[in-house]
Write a protein that holds these residues in place. Structure first.
Motif: not given
Lengths: 673, 596
Positions: A99-103, A105, A334, B309-311, B314, B370-372, B405, B408-411
């Motif tokens: 739900l909340y993972d911005p990265y 795919s 964490e 919450q996304f950053f 998550p 870190r932000v998209t 979307w 992102t820094p990764f993909n």
């Protein structure tokens, strides 16, 4: 003649075989030959010393299809669809996994977009042609595909489940351009509505056909060379087997071919013990599988996803997997909470105590320092307690518990994760766990089974006599099974029973044809009917049993009752307030094979004669009896705390439990209530 | 000025319980919510719940603090907290009995927009209150001036039936009078009883799961674990805030219009990071607006929490611990602090998504690595009638074609994935056609719709539905003036657009920019379609991440081969020249262009 079951796993290829006349049996274990798994299959038969000419049935479970799908390791395939729907198998249903993972795919599309083509054409929902197939564009596409050297083509058009005429015509056009290609159409793969599931399943069939055809060809060739003249039957996801020809044509039915053997063993237990309802569980190095067997049959689902939004819409055993096994790693998150898994040290580098380079504490390390695992368990190497202790101490320091509390806590958390997977199958389908016994398979299973049962209030655990080659054994207890289905939307209020009778007759004929293609003559056949039904307006269906024979108008009321009951069983609610509709009709044809004899896997002679060792339970070291599984004879009884060591696994009976060995050599453990 | 955080109570994290029992119970709480979701999905009747999954479920502790949530819709995250609070302040805890269910949807009493209706049920074990189960669903239609309440007028009364907290069930039995009132005030009465049964089933499953935990571990242990769980999330969130450099970071984003204003409407957000606390201040945002995109406090706060919450956390359990370190500041006369009678129908979708984009852009100034890029930043929610030719009865269908979307820094960003505010599924074409006199003509990726970047945005979609009947379309959307912004040099995505296609081939833009440069409001209400006419909507992709010139030539080529981007975009935006004959990269020409 021998009935042979072979399960090809990630590390080992297991064999179990029984002689059809004299009840004798053989087992074998050889290393899986990863470059070409068919070689290991042949080697296991040689290792067991069974003459190839003496094999009647060879039942084979394979994860080759699943592995190559997940790795996207197959030749390029193409997909042809209705204009406007080129991306259905890539977009899916537009929702995300986390739900909340911005990265995050989405999984790689099964077929790349450059090899997906859209054709102007359109069928209406009633099966009328709204727009004719554009043959000019169709031919160009067929030629492009041929030019690219692509040998597998899936075709899926919107509403083809009602009228497949355009898909059929498209297939002809592709064949003209590319006569040798594998061509599959969605109306044959899965003639049911909802395009995403139907197209994806069709794409899977197209991608897997060359892989599995080549695999089974090689296997058949190798077996033939050795003198095999029996029937090769392949384990399929629905809990039955099918002939190699059907398996080549329908590779999407092989996704659970591996785990299906274990479930079949649980089904065998439900037929040969006093326990009708069994929860099948299997714990390996990295994962825990759970599924339900009721009245000798595995529970089936149609909402399986291979990966996120990659549905395989065929009836499959409802097996839930979670990342919990012997190699699962303990860690502190964490927020300062102790966690176990889903990350696993697997077999490489493995637990710390294996001394193969693992540094993070695993469930196996925890079991070792709690005295549940014998340091010289295997003849091959001694487990390193000191290293395991060091690893657990690191974790203990972070959460402020002692070494032993931490180790026991890891086991408890891991067993809780396993219990969640059990809930996933039992409670999620509105069953009460107290009505079941838990059957424990896999190397790391019996060590944790009693704790999982305790967490779920399950009263009894069965540790089967052949847990070490469970899937191979289960394979030999399977029947041929084909499920065929047809879409038929009709409200119960105004359904025409003549339609029902006609469709069921057609389905039965189709199912019998498929049995015929398995090439084992005419086995004793059982036909059962079902319908996928729902309350009008709902979006999901519930399987309902439908009586055989000619259906009359008068029977509709009892079909409605059966649906209410099925809905209540699945979701806990039902209501007479809403009208009911049929969505799809199904027929299951089972070709019965000879049931395995009543084996006794227990000791012949010998007595339950235990030494003892201190084992840590519930915060204390407790003197526990020690048994060798080989020496337990039918009727033997033991009380927890006890440890029973088998060749490939260890059973832990905590204090308060008691066990007896039944007439077949199964250890039945009663959990204190 | 209103100034509050969602939970005023101080959370005690000093007395931590046995970590093993804690972990076991944490699983149990999460499972309770997951089970509620399964039941809602499988037994609800309206497609917007069963197929589209526009609902969320949660459990609360006995002090009405959010404990665990299976949110399909993050925008419900904190809003449900205000709903539960409002329910309990009307029906105090000590008066509640097993089987009571309180329903409400009043936007000014813990609700957001009329369609989101919330059910709160107390859970008891052996006479003692353990906590609450709460289920919130977006109901297809609760009356008002247009289907789905989307009349886009100027008063809340035009948006449908506004329910204060009412005791809809007592002893698990429905109040027939209330039910009759609801049934009389909807265009879709045939869904109501089925959907209510699903909500009740979900609440009851949470009840039995919590009771099972209490039976096994005892009420005191369960309550201790609840307390600890909230502290657990708070610790994670605070640690994460501490990792962000202290400072004041501002950004703005815009709604295209409220349906009346010629100019965009501004969200301004200022994040103040100080140690392990964040203040989210919306001062400088535009005043209350005339049209239906005003956001009540519950919705604005909810959008702020989920966006962060996304950053921040998550993977942490969503619960009241999330709220404690975050303070929301809202000016009085502000479209993000709606008061009666300001209409609010677009708040959960149009407004939430702009708040997210503004907050992410502000965060990009603090933690650019870190932000998209921003997502499509829209829900693109439409509700339409479909009138049966014979009976003239109007049924209602709805869908929300997603965009992409941000990179992102990764993909690369995900293509066509529901915006962060929700996690709803689209309608399957074959399902829609089976039940409504319409045909889905397209739902496919839209070339060049994403923002360019080292990691590009995911693509938006082209969506088309053909009416085989008369119908009246209502839709909320935005991003029709300009697309979504990228970060760290990433490009902006394409604009969104709604069009009306006629059988003779004529194509008329009905929301957004026409080819001649004219712009019309994308908030549609009562737009008429006739037989064989097509509604077309083009959604946008996400913003890009990083300079497009840093994207590898191979990836650009691969994107062209897959038609994700055009040859022209490869050259203009990525500075990669591809020979259209051989479909290979012209290395020399590319080097010249990229070097320039």
């Amino acid at each position: 003649m021998w009935r042979v079951g072979i399960d090809v796993g990630g590390t080992f290829t297991d064999l179990f075989a029984w002689e059809e006349n004299d009840k004798s049996y053989k087992t074998a274990k050889v290393l899986t030959t990863k470059d070409d798994r068919s070689r290991g299959v042949v080697q296991s038969i040689e290792a067991a010393g069974i003459p190839f000419g003496q094999i009647s049935f060879l039942m084979h479970g394979t994860t080759t299809a699943t592995n190559s799908l997940i790795e996207r390791n197959y030749p390029d395939a193409a997909f042809i669809t209705t204009e406007g729907f080129r991306d259905t198998i890539e977009i899916g249903r537009q929702h995300r996994k986390a739900l909340y993972d911005p990265y995050q795919s989405k999984p790689e599309p099964l077929i790349r977009r450059r090899n997906r083509f859209a054709i102007p054409e359109r069928m209406s929902v009633k099966g009328e042609t709204r727009r004719a197939l554009d043959e000019e564009v169709a031919r160009q596409v067929a030629e492009t595909i041929a030019r690219r050297g692509i040998q597998s083509v899936g075709i899926g058009f919107i509403n083809s489940y009602v009228n497949p005429a355009h898909e059929n015509r498209m297939r002809e056009i592709v064949r003209e351009a590319n006569p040798d290609a594998h061509i599959v159409i969605s109306a044959e793969t899965r003639p049911i509505f909802r395009e995403h599931g139907r197209f994806t399943t069709t794409a899977i069939r197209a991608c897997m056909m060359p892989v599995m055809t080549s695999y089974f060809d090689r296997l058949q060739e190798a077996l033939k060379d050795k003198g095999f003249r029996g029937s090769l039957l392949i384990l399929k996801s629905n809990g039955g087997v099918m002939g190699a020809k059907n398996a080549k044509d329908r590779p999407e039915e092989l996704i659970e071919s591996g785990p299906a053997g274990g479930v079949a063993y649980a089904a065998y237990l439900s037929r040969t013990t006093d326990f009708d309802n069994i929860i099948h569980t299997d714990v390996g190095g990295t994962s825990f599988d759970a599924s339900i067997v009721e009245h000798g049959k595995g529970l089936v689902t149609r909402s399986y996803e291979l990966e996120w939004e990659v549905p395989v819409s065929v009836p499959m055993l409802d097996i839930h997997s979670v990342g919990a096994g012997g190699g699962s790693i303990g860690w502190v998150d964490e927020g300062g909470s102790l966690r176990v898994g889903p990350r696993s040290a697997g077999s490489e580098p493995g637990p710390v105590c294996y001394r193969r380079g693992g540094t993070e504490p695993t469930i196996t390390d925890a079991n070792l320092i709690l005295g549940r695992l014998n340091p010289s368990l295997s003849d091959k190497f001694e487990l390193d307690i000191a290293e395991a202790e060091k690893a657990i101490d690191g974790l203990a320091a972070k959460i402020g518990l002692s070494r032993l509390e931490t180790a026991e806590g890891m086991i408890r958390i891991s067993c809780e994760t396993m219990a969640q997977a059990v809930k996933g199958v039992v409670v999620a389908r509105a069953r009460d766990p107290r009505d079941f016994v838990l059957a424990s398979f896999g190397g790391a299973g019996p060590m944790h089974a009693c704790f999982v049962a305790q967490a779920m209030n399950i009263p009894k655990v069965i540790i089967p006599g052949q847990a070490g080659v469970a899937s191979a054994f289960g394979a030999t207890a399977m029947n041929i099974r084909h499920d065929v289905e047809a879409f038929h939307y009709a409200s119960l209020d105004d359904v025409d029973v003549a339609d029902l009778n006609r469709i069921y007759a057609e389905l039965e004929e189709k199912a019998r044809e498929r049995l015929g293609a398995d090439g084992i003559g005419a086995p004793e056949t059982t036909i059962t009917r079902s319908a996928q039904m729902r309350y009008v307006g709902q979006t999901y269906e519930v399987d309902t049993d439908i009586p055989n024979g000619t259906i009359t108008k008068e029977q509709i009321a009892s079909i409605a009752d059966a649906f209410h009951n099925a809905h209540r069983l699945e979701y806990g609610v039902s209501s007479n307030d809403f009208p009911i509709a049929f969505v799809a009709l199904g027929v299951t044809a089972v070709g019965r094979l000879k049931e395995p004899p009543h084996f006794n896997f227990g000791a012949r002679g010998g007595r339950a004669n235990g030494s003892s060792r201190d084992v840590y339970f519930d915060g204390h070291w407790v003197t526990s009896s020690l048994y060798s599984g080989r020496d337990l004879e039918p009727g033997a009884s033991l009380t927890g705390p006890s440890i029973v060591e088998y060749t490939d696994s260890i059973a832990v009976l905590p204090p308060g439990t008691s066990g007896t060995v039944d007439g077949s050599g199964n250890l039945i453990v009663t959990i204190a209530s | 000025m209103d100034s509050s955080s969602a939970t005023a109570q101080k959370i005690d994290i000093s007395d931590r319980m046995d970590p093993v029992t804690f972990e076991v119970l944490r699983n149990s709480f999460e499972y309770a919510c997951t089970r509620m979701t399964t039941i809602m999905q499988r037994t609800s009747f309206s497609p917007i719940l069963a197929d589209i999954l526009d609902f969320s479920n949660a459990i609360y502790d006995a002090k009405v603090r959010l404990l665990a949530q299976a949110a399909n819709c993050p925008v419900h995250l904190a809003a449900m907290q205000y709903s539960a609070d409002a329910a309990i302040s009307r029906f105090p805890v000590e008066t509640l009995k097993p089987g009571d269910v309180i329903a409400l949807n009043d936007p000014y009493q813990g609700g957001t927009h009329i369609n989101d209706i919330t059910f709160t049920m107390p859970i008891f074990y052996e006479g003692e209150l353990l906590g609450f189960a709460v289920s919130r669903g977006h109901w297809m239609d609760l009356g008002g001036g247009a289907a789905g309440g989307m009349s886009f007028s100027t008063h809340i009364a035009a948006e449908g039936l506004r329910l204060p907290p009412i005791k809809l069930y007592e002893n698990y039995e429905i109040n027939r009078d209330y039910l009759a009132i609801i049934m009389n005030n909807t265009r879709t009465p045939h869904y109501i009883r089925g959907d209510l049964q699903a909500h009740l089933g979900a609440l009851k499953s949470a009840e039995s799961e919590l009771q099972r935990a209490a039976a096994r571990y005892g009420v005191e242990t369960v309550k201790a674990a609840m307390n600890e769980l909230i502290g657990y999330t708070e610790r994670i969130v605070r640690k994460s805030i501490e990792a962000i450099p202290d400072g004041v970071y501002s950004a703005e984003d815009f709604a295209d219009t409220d349906g009346f204003s010629p100019d965009p409407i501004k969200v301004k957000v200022t994040l103040t990071i100080a140690g392990s606390d964040i203040t989210v201040d919306f001062s400088g945002s535009d005043p209350i607006c005339k049209g239906s995109i005003n956001s009540p406090f519950a919705n604005t706060a909810s959008a702020a929490y989920y966006s962060l919450q996304f950053f921040l956390a998550p993977h942490a359990p969503s619960n009241a611990g999330m709220f404690a370190p975050i303070k929301i500041v809202l000016p009085d006369n502000c479209w993000l602090n709606a008061k009666w009678p300001a209409p609010t129908i677009g708040c959960t979708t149009l407004t939430s998504s702009k708040i997210t984009s503004a907050i992410w852009q502000a965060l990009a100034k603090a933690i650019p690595e870190r932000v998209t890029g921003s997502t499509c930043s829209e829900c693109n929610w439409f509700v339409s009638t479909a009138v049966d030719e014979e009976t003239r009865r109007a049924d209602v269908f709805s869908d929300l074609p997603a965009g992409g979307w941000g990179g992102t820094p990764f993909n690369d960003g995900m293509s066509v994935t529901m915006d962060p505010l929700g996690n709803c599924m689209n309608m399957a074409a074959e399902t829609a056609e089976l039940f409504f006199p319409i045909e889905y003509e397209a739902f496919e990726l839209r070339q060049d719709s994403a923002g360019a970047g080292k990691f590009r945005g995911g693509l938006g979609a082209v969506f088309k539905v053909r009416y085989l009947c008369d119908g009246e379309l209502n839709m909320e959307t935005s991003r029709t003036r300009e697309g979504s912004p990228g970060v760290n040099g990433g490009g902006r995505s394409a604009v969104q657009r709604s069009s009306h296609l006629y059988p003779d081939g004529k194509e008329l833009v009905i929301g957004g920019l026409s080819p001649n440069g004219a712009w019309t409001s994308p908030l549609l209400s009562g737009h008429q379609f006739s037989y064989d006419e097509v509604f077309k909507f083009e959604s946008t992709g996400g913003g890009g991440w990083g300079n497009p010139k840093d994207r590898s030539e191979d990836k650009v080529l691969s994107d062209v081969l897959d038609d994700y981007i055009s040859l022209a975009a490869a050259k203009e935006k990525y500075r990669v020249v591809i020979d259209p004959k051989t479909m290979t990269v012209d290395k020399a020409a590319t080097a010249r262009l990229r070097g320039a």
